[in-house]
Enzyme design. Structure first.
Site, PDB file in Angstrom:
ATOM      1  CG  ASP A  31      -2.141   0.838   1.092  1.00 40.76           C
ATOM      2  OD1 ASP A  31      -3.248   0.287   1.178  1.00 40.76           O
ATOM      3  OD2 ASP A  31      -1.997   2.064   0.881  1.00 40.76           O
ATOM      4  CG  LEU A  33       0.651   3.473   4.001  1.00 44.70           C
ATOM      5  CD1 LEU A  33       1.625   3.615   5.182  1.00 44.70           C
ATOM      6  CD2 LEU A  33      -0.603   2.740   4.480  1.00 44.70           C
ATOM      7  CE1 TYR A 146     -13.173   2.971  -9.356  1.00 48.75           C
ATOM      8  CE2 TYR A 146     -15.566   2.871  -9.562  1.00 48.75           C
ATOM      9  CZ  TYR A 146     -14.389   2.405  -9.009  1.00 48.75           C
ATOM     10  OH  TYR A 146     -14.423   1.369  -8.116  1.00 48.75           O
ATOM     11  CG  LEU A 195     -26.423   8.019   1.184  1.00 50.66           C
ATOM     12  CD1 LEU A 195     -26.673   9.515   1.066  1.00 50.66           C
ATOM     13  CD2 LEU A 195     -27.552   7.234   0.490  1.00 50.66           C
ATOM     14  CG  ASP A 290     -25.277   9.364  -8.965  1.00 49.79           C
ATOM     15  OD1 ASP A 290     -24.325   8.563  -8.909  1.00 49.79           O
ATOM     16  OD2 ASP A 290     -25.560  10.164  -8.060  1.00 49.79           O
TER      17      ASP A 290
HETATM   18  N1  UDP Z   1     -25.818  10.550  -2.527  1.00 54.65           N
HETATM   19  C1  UDP Z   1     -26.564  11.625  -2.068  1.00 54.65           C
HETATM   20  N2  UDP Z   1     -25.934  12.549  -1.274  1.00 54.65           N
HETATM   21  C2  UDP Z   1     -24.629  12.435  -0.908  1.00 54.65           C
HETATM   22  C3  UDP Z   1     -23.881  11.320  -1.368  1.00 54.65           C
HETATM   23  C4  UDP Z   1     -24.513  10.385  -2.182  1.00 54.65           C
HETATM   24  O1  UDP Z   1     -27.737  11.782  -2.390  1.00 54.65           O
HETATM   25  O2  UDP Z   1     -24.121  13.322  -0.187  1.00 54.65           O
HETATM   26  C5  UDP Z   1     -26.476   9.548  -3.377  1.00 54.65           C
HETATM   27  C6  UDP Z   1     -25.781   9.332  -4.704  1.00 54.65           C
HETATM   28  O3  UDP Z   1     -26.255  10.256  -5.658  1.00 54.65           O
HETATM   29  C7  UDP Z   1     -26.179   7.875  -5.029  1.00 54.65           C
HETATM   30  C8  UDP Z   1     -26.318   7.225  -3.653  1.00 54.65           C
HETATM   31  O4  UDP Z   1     -26.438   8.308  -2.718  1.00 54.65           O
HETATM   32  O5  UDP Z   1     -27.429   7.847  -5.655  1.00 54.65           O
HETATM   33  C9  UDP Z   1     -25.117   6.379  -3.277  1.00 54.65           C
HETATM   34  O6  UDP Z   1     -23.961   7.159  -3.510  1.00 54.65           O
HETATM   35  P1  UDP Z   1     -22.512   6.706  -3.065  1.00 54.65           P
HETATM   36  O7  UDP Z   1     -21.568   7.815  -3.448  1.00 54.65           O
HETATM   37  O8  UDP Z   1     -22.544   6.281  -1.645  1.00 54.65           O
HETATM   38  O9  UDP Z   1     -22.221   5.397  -3.917  1.00 54.65           O
HETATM   39  P2  UDP Z   1     -22.264   5.146  -5.516  1.00 54.65           P
HETATM   40  O10 UDP Z   1     -23.672   4.696  -5.809  1.00 54.65           O
HETATM   41  O11 UDP Z   1     -21.867   6.384  -6.218  1.00 54.65           O
HETATM   42  O12 UDP Z   1     -21.300   4.027  -5.694  1.00 54.65           O
END
Ligand code: UDP
Length: 335
Positions: A31, A33, A146, A195, A290
């Site tokens: 890693d 780090l 990504y 989230l 998204d």
């Molecule tokens: N999301 C949100 N507010 C935040 C962060 C994420 O509404 O502050 C939403 C985001 O648009 C997605 C879901 O939560 O629909 C999960 O997002 P996260 O970034 O956790 O994971 P991802 O689905 O991008 O892998």
């Protein structure tokens, strides 16, 4: 012989190291780090301690040294950048770390005669899904760099198997969340973009509110729906993938989710219930890239590798995350 875990000091990596130690495997972590945390693999609550090599996969001499100094049986490869938004803004940074570094790793494996790899991939390889739940055979059409870099590696793995016999298991994760039941390892990203940890930060009063990115999706309550999977259930899948490479010597791809979708509003409600704290939520614009709904079919890995999630319930997942964040409000506090 040892299992080399790249990115082993990161969130999913460290939970997998814990799982491997639990199974009495010999573990070596590589890693740099930059994002990982030394303390994530050094807790005395774990069943031992891996050997840590601090260095970067882009450094070929460093890699050569790791492979020549150790008797490595297989590689579990996590090391990568993981932020979708940043990958859109700076795609070359992502190609450089996620693709070029992995090609170096595969070259080092080939030269050292190591022929097993478990690769950390993502639901982002699918892009906007054609079907829900998503099957491994569905179309892959990433909507961000990504996901593209992860898919590029998946393809390189296929050809490396074809030419050199390096066997792989690719695991496409949906939303990894929660924390180790021991309470000693958990999620600590900087910056945090996910989230569940963000909602928990709001519960802890570390942020004023949580923003809901988009309320006009074609979903029951208008917010995005995701499939949340406990990080330790993911970790266990890596161990099963390793075992399958040992016994079946066959390459494969598996989704990893719980097959159940939760909207952003539902997740916030679960965090309110688990923490018993009020959490202010406000509607905000959509986050670019998204998809509305991402839910996995994990039937294939259940059937072929006997994977069974032990913490599939969202309240349980959030409870483990809450325990970690309550006791580590500043994460590992090492940066
Ligand atoms: N999301 C949100 N507010 C935040 C962060 C994420 O509404 O502050 C939403 C985001 O648009 C997605 C879901 O939560 O629909 C999960 O997002 P996260 O970034 O956790 O994971 P991802 O689905 O991008 O892998």
């Amino acid at each position: 012989m040892a299992i080399l875990v790249t990115g082993g000091a990161g969130y999913i990596g460290s939970h997998t190291v814990a799982e491997l130690l639990e199974k009495n495997e010999e573990v070596i972590v590589v890693d740099n780090l930059e994002k990982g945390h030394r303390d994530a693999i050094m807790s005395d609550k774990l069943n031992g301690c891996p050997k840590l090599f601090v260095g970067d996969l882009r450094d070929k001499d460093f890699l050569k040294e790791v492979f020549s100094k150790n008797d490595i049986e297989a590689v579990i490869h996590f090391a990568a950048y993981i932020e979708v938004g940043e990958s859109v803004a700076n795609p070359l940074k992502y190609y450089n770390n996620n693709v070029i570094a992995t090609l170096n790793l595969l070259t080092a494996m080939k030269e050292a005669g190591v022929n097993k790899i478990v690769f950390s991939s993502t639901a982002a390889t699918y892009g906007e899904p054609e079907n829900i739940p998503i099957l491994e055979t569905d179309k892959t059409f990433p909507t961000n760099p990504y996901g593209e870099t992860k898919l590029a590696v998946e393809k390189a793995l296929k050809w490396a198997d074809n030419a050199y016999g390096i066997k792989h298991v690719i695991l496409r994760y949906f939303n990894a969340s929660g924390a180790h039941v021991s309470g000693c390892i958990g999620e600590d990203h900087s910056p945090e973009t996910h989230l569940i940890p963000l909602v928990i930060q709001a519960a802890l009063g570390k942020r004023e509110s949580i923003k809901i990115f988009g309320n006009d999706y074609n979903t029951p309550d208008g917010t995005c729906v995701r499939d949340y999977i406990h990080v330790s259930d993911l970790a266990n899948a890596h161990y099963l993938a390793l075992q399958s490479l040992r016994t079946r010597e066959e390459s494969n791809i598996y989704n990893l989710g719980n097959g159940k979708g939760f909207s952003v509003r539902e997740v916030i409600d679960v965090v309110r219930k688990v923490t018993g704290r009020p959490i202010k939520a406000e509607d905000a614009p959509r986050r670019p890239g998204d998809p509305a709904i991402l839910v996995a079919s994990s039937e294939k890995i259940k059937k072929e590798l006997n994977w069974e999630p032990k913490m599939a319930d969202l309240e349980t997942i959030v409870s483990t995350a809450w325990e970690w964040h309550k006791n580590h409000p500043d994460g590992y506090n090492d940066k």
